[in-house]
Design a protein around this motif. Structure first.
Motif, short mmCIF file in Angstrom:
data_model
loop_
_atom_site.label_atom_id
_atom_site.label_comp_id
_atom_site.label_asym_id
_atom_site.label_seq_id
_atom_site.Cartn_x
_atom_site.Cartn_y
_atom_site.Cartn_z
N PRO A 202 0.81 -1.23 0.00
CA PRO A 202 0.00 0.00 0.00
C PRO A 202 0.84 1.27 0.00
O PRO A 202 0.44 2.28 -0.59
CB PRO A 202 -0.83 -0.13 1.28
N ARG A 203 2.00 1.24 0.63
CA ARG A 203 2.87 2.42 0.64
C ARG A 203 3.49 2.66 -0.74
O ARG A 203 3.64 3.81 -1.17
CB ARG A 203 3.96 2.23 1.70
N ILE A 204 3.83 1.58 -1.44
CA ILE A 204 4.34 1.73 -2.80
C ILE A 204 3.23 2.23 -3.72
O ILE A 204 3.44 3.09 -4.57
CB ILE A 204 4.91 0.39 -3.31
N ALA A 205 2.01 1.71 -3.52
CA ALA A 205 0.87 2.14 -4.33
C ALA A 205 0.60 3.62 -4.15
O ALA A 205 0.30 4.33 -5.12
CB ALA A 205 -0.36 1.31 -3.96
N ARG A 206 0.70 4.12 -2.91
CA ARG A 206 0.47 5.54 -2.68
C ARG A 206 1.51 6.39 -3.39
O ARG A 206 1.21 7.47 -3.90
CB ARG A 206 0.48 5.84 -1.18
N ALA A 207 2.76 5.90 -3.43
CA ALA A 207 3.82 6.65 -4.10
C ALA A 207 3.62 6.64 -5.62
O ALA A 207 3.94 7.61 -6.30
CB ALA A 207 5.19 6.07 -3.75
N GLY A 208 3.10 5.54 -6.15
CA GLY A 208 2.85 5.43 -7.58
C GLY A 208 4.09 5.19 -8.42
O GLY A 208 4.01 5.13 -9.65
N VAL A 209 5.24 5.04 -7.77
CA VAL A 209 6.52 4.81 -8.45
C VAL A 209 7.33 3.83 -7.62
O VAL A 209 7.07 3.64 -6.43
CB VAL A 209 7.33 6.12 -8.63
N PHE A 210 8.34 3.22 -8.25
CA PHE A 210 9.20 2.30 -7.51
C PHE A 210 10.50 2.10 -8.27
O PHE A 210 10.62 2.42 -9.46
CB PHE A 210 8.51 0.95 -7.28
N CYS A 211 11.49 1.57 -7.56
CA CYS A 211 12.78 1.22 -8.17
C CYS A 211 13.08 -0.24 -7.85
O CYS A 211 12.95 -0.67 -6.70
CB CYS A 211 13.89 2.12 -7.62
N VAL A 212 13.44 -0.98 -8.87
CA VAL A 212 13.85 -2.38 -8.71
C VAL A 212 15.37 -2.40 -8.54
O VAL A 212 16.10 -1.94 -9.42
CB VAL A 212 13.45 -3.23 -9.93
#
Length: 203
Positions: free
Chosen positions: A104-114
């Motif tokens: 849910p925290r990643i979803a709120r940010a709407g972005v991510f890094c692999v």
């Protein structure tokens, strides 16, 4: 709300919270989502399923995201289920459990890094595999160039992404990311996971 409704709501939420400066990307059409009927369930022992699938060696990554608000902190979790998906447009995907407290925290940010881990980063992977702890304590990182998500020091490669679509897949979510930047440090062999333990590539 059924599975299809939940997935559609997740996609709508992510699109509505996407930063306006980012290029708008239309998600590709997806098949209708529905529950699995009882007569479709294979009589599989979950332990046997895990044992057999464990023969497939995979890389290991840590998915990170920047704070969504000033009150948040960076988010991250260890991920074995990551894959490239499409070249045009450039898409990747990872799978995360629907009970995850980090998603849910990643979803709120709407972005991510692999962050693709190197062979010597097994302990870092274990640290990000636990819940309820400060996973970033003592971890060196800088900001990925587009998302601002933590880019972990020592990772052999990094892929910066914006959330493109979210689909349900049984007890997991399938998260599709649009790649906005990427790079490799070429510092050595990747960390592998095979038969329930870390392994090194064979010479």
């Amino acid at each position: 709300m059924g599975q299809a409704g939940m997935a559609e709501a997740a996609v709508r939420y992510l699109r509505s919270n996407r930063a306006p400066a980012r290029e708008h990307v239309d998600a590709l059409p997806r098949p209708e989502l529905r529950c699995v009927a009882e007569d479709e369930r294979a009589p599989l022992d979950p332990r046997e399923f895990r044992r057999v699938l464990g023969t497939f060696a995979t890389g290991v990554a840590i998915i990170t995201a920047p704070p969504a608000t000033d009150a948040d902190s960076p988010a991250g979790f260890a991920c074995q289920s990551f894959t490239s998906l499409s070249l045009a447009p450039p898409l990747v995907a990872f799978m995360v459990g629907r009970t995850s407290t980090t998603w849910p925290r990643i979803a709120r940010a709407g972005v991510f890094c692999v962050n693709v881990l190197g062979a010597g980063q097994g302990e870092l992977c274990r640290a990000f595999a636990v819940s309820g702890a400060d996973k970033f304590a003592g971890v060196a990182y800088d900001a990925a160039p587009v998302s601002g998500a933590p880019r972990l020091a020592g990772a052999v490669a990094w892929i910066d992404c914006a959330v493109h679509a979210v689909h349900t897949g049984g007890d997991h979510l399938i998260v599709v990311g649009r790649v906005t930047a990427l790079g490799t440090e070429d510092t050595g062999d990747p960390l592998l996971f095979h038969r329930g333990r870390f392994a090194r590539p064979a010479d």
